[in-house]
Design an enzyme around this catalytic site. Sequence first.
Site, PDB file in Angstrom:
ATOM      1  N   LYS A  83      -6.825   0.627 -14.793  1.00  0.00           N
ATOM      2  CA  LYS A  83      -6.826   1.799 -14.126  1.00  0.00           C
ATOM      3  C   LYS A  83      -8.208   2.986 -14.242  1.00  0.00           C
ATOM      4  O   LYS A  83      -8.544   3.312 -15.532  1.00  0.00           O
ATOM      5  CB  LYS A  83      -5.614   2.655 -14.999  1.00  0.00           C
ATOM      6  CG  LYS A  83      -5.361   3.979 -14.317  1.00  0.00           C
ATOM      7  CD  LYS A  83      -4.969   3.869 -12.947  1.00  0.00           C
ATOM      8  CE  LYS A  83      -4.840   5.649 -12.434  1.00  0.00           C
ATOM      9  NZ  LYS A  83      -4.194   5.706 -10.960  1.00  0.00           N
TER      10      LYS A  83
ATOM     11  N   LYS B 212       2.958   7.178 -12.015  1.00  0.00           N
ATOM     12  CA  LYS B 212       3.990   8.427 -11.801  1.00  0.00           C
ATOM     13  C   LYS B 212       5.167   7.472 -11.036  1.00  0.00           C
ATOM     14  O   LYS B 212       6.222   8.168 -11.149  1.00  0.00           O
ATOM     15  CB  LYS B 212       3.470   9.703 -11.316  1.00  0.00           C
ATOM     16  CG  LYS B 212       2.852   9.410 -10.021  1.00  0.00           C
ATOM     17  CD  LYS B 212       2.180  10.510  -9.267  1.00  0.00           C
ATOM     18  CE  LYS B 212       1.759  10.412  -8.072  1.00  0.00           C
ATOM     19  NZ  LYS B 212       0.840   9.247  -7.695  1.00  0.00           N
TER      20      LYS B 212
ATOM     21  N   LYS C 268       3.627   3.019  -4.741  1.00  0.00           N
ATOM     22  CA  LYS C 268       4.556   3.720  -3.946  1.00  0.00           C
ATOM     23  C   LYS C 268       5.691   2.641  -3.355  1.00  0.00           C
ATOM     24  O   LYS C 268       6.918   2.940  -3.610  1.00  0.00           O
ATOM     25  CB  LYS C 268       4.239   4.635  -3.040  1.00  0.00           C
ATOM     26  CG  LYS C 268       3.164   5.707  -3.649  1.00  0.00           C
ATOM     27  CD  LYS C 268       2.741   6.637  -2.484  1.00  0.00           C
ATOM     28  CE  LYS C 268       1.073   7.084  -3.012  1.00  0.00           C
ATOM     29  NZ  LYS C 268       1.442   8.042  -4.429  1.00  0.00           N
TER      30      LYS C 268
ATOM     31  N   GLY D 171      -0.871  13.973  -7.909  1.00  0.00           N
ATOM     32  CA  GLY D 171      -1.715  14.797  -8.816  1.00  0.00           C
ATOM     33  C   GLY D 171      -2.817  15.716  -7.716  1.00  0.00           C
ATOM     34  O   GLY D 171      -3.248  16.749  -7.713  1.00  0.00           O
ATOM     35  N   ASN D 172      -3.105  14.559  -6.491  1.00  0.00           N
ATOM     36  CA  ASN D 172      -3.911  15.454  -5.639  1.00  0.00           C
ATOM     37  C   ASN D 172      -3.394  16.334  -4.687  1.00  0.00           C
ATOM     38  O   ASN D 172      -4.242  16.970  -4.197  1.00  0.00           O
ATOM     39  CB  ASN D 172      -4.544  14.144  -4.927  1.00  0.00           C
ATOM     40  CG  ASN D 172      -5.446  13.317  -5.339  1.00  0.00           C
ATOM     41  OD1 ASN D 172      -6.193  13.823  -6.180  1.00  0.00           O
ATOM     42  ND2 ASN D 172      -5.470  12.099  -5.473  1.00  0.00           N
TER      43      ASN D 172
END
Lengths: 316, 316
Positions: free
Chosen positions: A121, A205, A267, A3-4
């Site tokens: 989160k 995500k 990730k 998103g960044n």
Amino acid sequence: MGGNAMTSADGRAAPADQIAAIARAAEPIADVVATGAEVVITHGNGPQVGNLLVKNELAASVVPPVPLDWCGAQTQGTIGFMLLDAVERSLAARGVARPVAALVTRTRVDPGDPRFTEPTKPIGRYLPEAEARVMMDHGQVWQDRGEKGWRRVVASPEPLEILDAPSVTALLAAGFVVVAAGGGGVPVVRGEDGIVRGVEAVIDKDLSAALLGRAIGASVLVIATDVTAAMLNFGTDRVEQVDAVTVARMRQLEAEGHFASGSMGPKVDAACRFVEAGGERAVITSLDRIAEGVAGRGGTIVTAGDAVQPSTVTGR
Amino acid sequence: MGGNAMTSADGRAAPADQIAAIARAAEPIADVVATGAEVVITHGNGPQVGNLLVKNELAASVVPPVPLDWCGAQTQGTIGFMLLDAVERSLAARGVARPVAALVTRTRVDPGDPRFTEPTKPIGRYLPEAEARVMMDHGQVWQDRGEKGWRRVVASPEPLEILDAPSVTALLAAGFVVVAAGGGGVPVVRGEDGIVRGVEAVIDKDLSAALLGRAIGASVLVIATDVTAAMLNFGTDRVEQVDAVTVARMRQLEAEGHFASGSMGPKVDAACRFVEAGGERAVITSLDRIAEGVAGRGGTIVTAGDAVQPSTVTGR
């Protein structure tokens, strides 16, 4: 992509900034599509959801606030819209005739996931304690984050199933580049009555992307970030880039604590999960290098590792 | 179906109200799917966009406001999400195994459309003149609406092309029920450079539905509203329901001023356009009667009219 990657350098997520950032992001994606690959794009939405939460708070006396699952769905709409425009444009500039579609996508989680009782989160903006306590009176969980103030924390449960993966498969089969599972997918639970309902949560995500990738039979998962590869000893003078690596070795490095839980950790976990579930390879690299990554020529490349690599790490 | 069909009776569009209203709306839709028909669902978003505009206004000092095209995309996300859940649930209750997909959909308009220079579509809440003037200083057009206050008016340009109709066709071919063109589609223009960009406008959902229907080769367009049929002499003691009617006759009735411009007018226009463009028939009826309408057994049924009907109007 994160998103960044869809906001300006100062972190603002004004529409013009997002449109410009996504136009840049679409270029390397179009390079991959131009190779003839079937491509599904997933994306984050952190800054965008942050903005929606502020609007929820500031308008709450006039307009009913919407839950987190709705915020996710809203960002699938806007980011999907921007990606349609941007990827089509980048493909047209390359003379590539491939249509693009964007789907509303739901991700199922377990209502009994322990993360619902221990939310961790952080999302949205920092508030002074007094304002945070008002939101806490409405059932939200906020934590004291020191000098910056208090911040809301929400559950980030394990993604179990991408409910709309069949739509992705159908569009891929028809030749589309597909945008799906934005923000990790809209979080839903299936009740004992079989009924699917939205739930207040956010979903990682990268983990969703790994799950979607396997559901649709993808051979390669590319995790586009802002560094060229996963690093060992990050933040020290002994930093080393992880190049080709087996999933077993990557899990070992992960267990040794090389990858920060809030950034590279998920990730690496997603890359390993994808390969462990049968994916051919997972690549972690910067957005501008994804074409090389897909081709196996750059970034951190995680494979099952039957073919042993002479060296998994190079100096930098 | 209209955006008002997705809110509670008091017009509030709180999430729980919308979810409940859409669960009700999904039932007759599932009845149509259960007949074996291929179904595409489009929907309005007026109340939902109204809420988003209030949030834009009240949070503008903290979070960048988003334009109308983004508001439309946001509602495609949330309403698409709700429809996925609700229609799947209603289909499962009928033992119908048909998957459902929701698409982000763009509708192209002409940047030279004269409605951009003379905006007429009222949206959002009423404000006192002083607050309206603040928004006017930001380039918005507001009009004095008398006792209720001032209200923003925006352009509602003619829909020219559903850019994402090919995605709808692909999903239909794969057996999906498809949610598309919500809110009339996200309004975009194609610049002289060929690039597609969002534009501040709203698009009539009925006109878009007619356009989408023809683009995908639909044989029947059903316009679900809150009355059982189009009426003549509406609001008088000589009210008559329009039953089976030729498109030529319907255009004549329209020209005689029977259908109010803000409500039944666009529905009648959309029904006529669909048939004029080659559609087999268009039906205007209430949401709970759409299965009968699709079967040609209720509502206002507009056809090309080669087969002359003995009577186009019945008393009521």
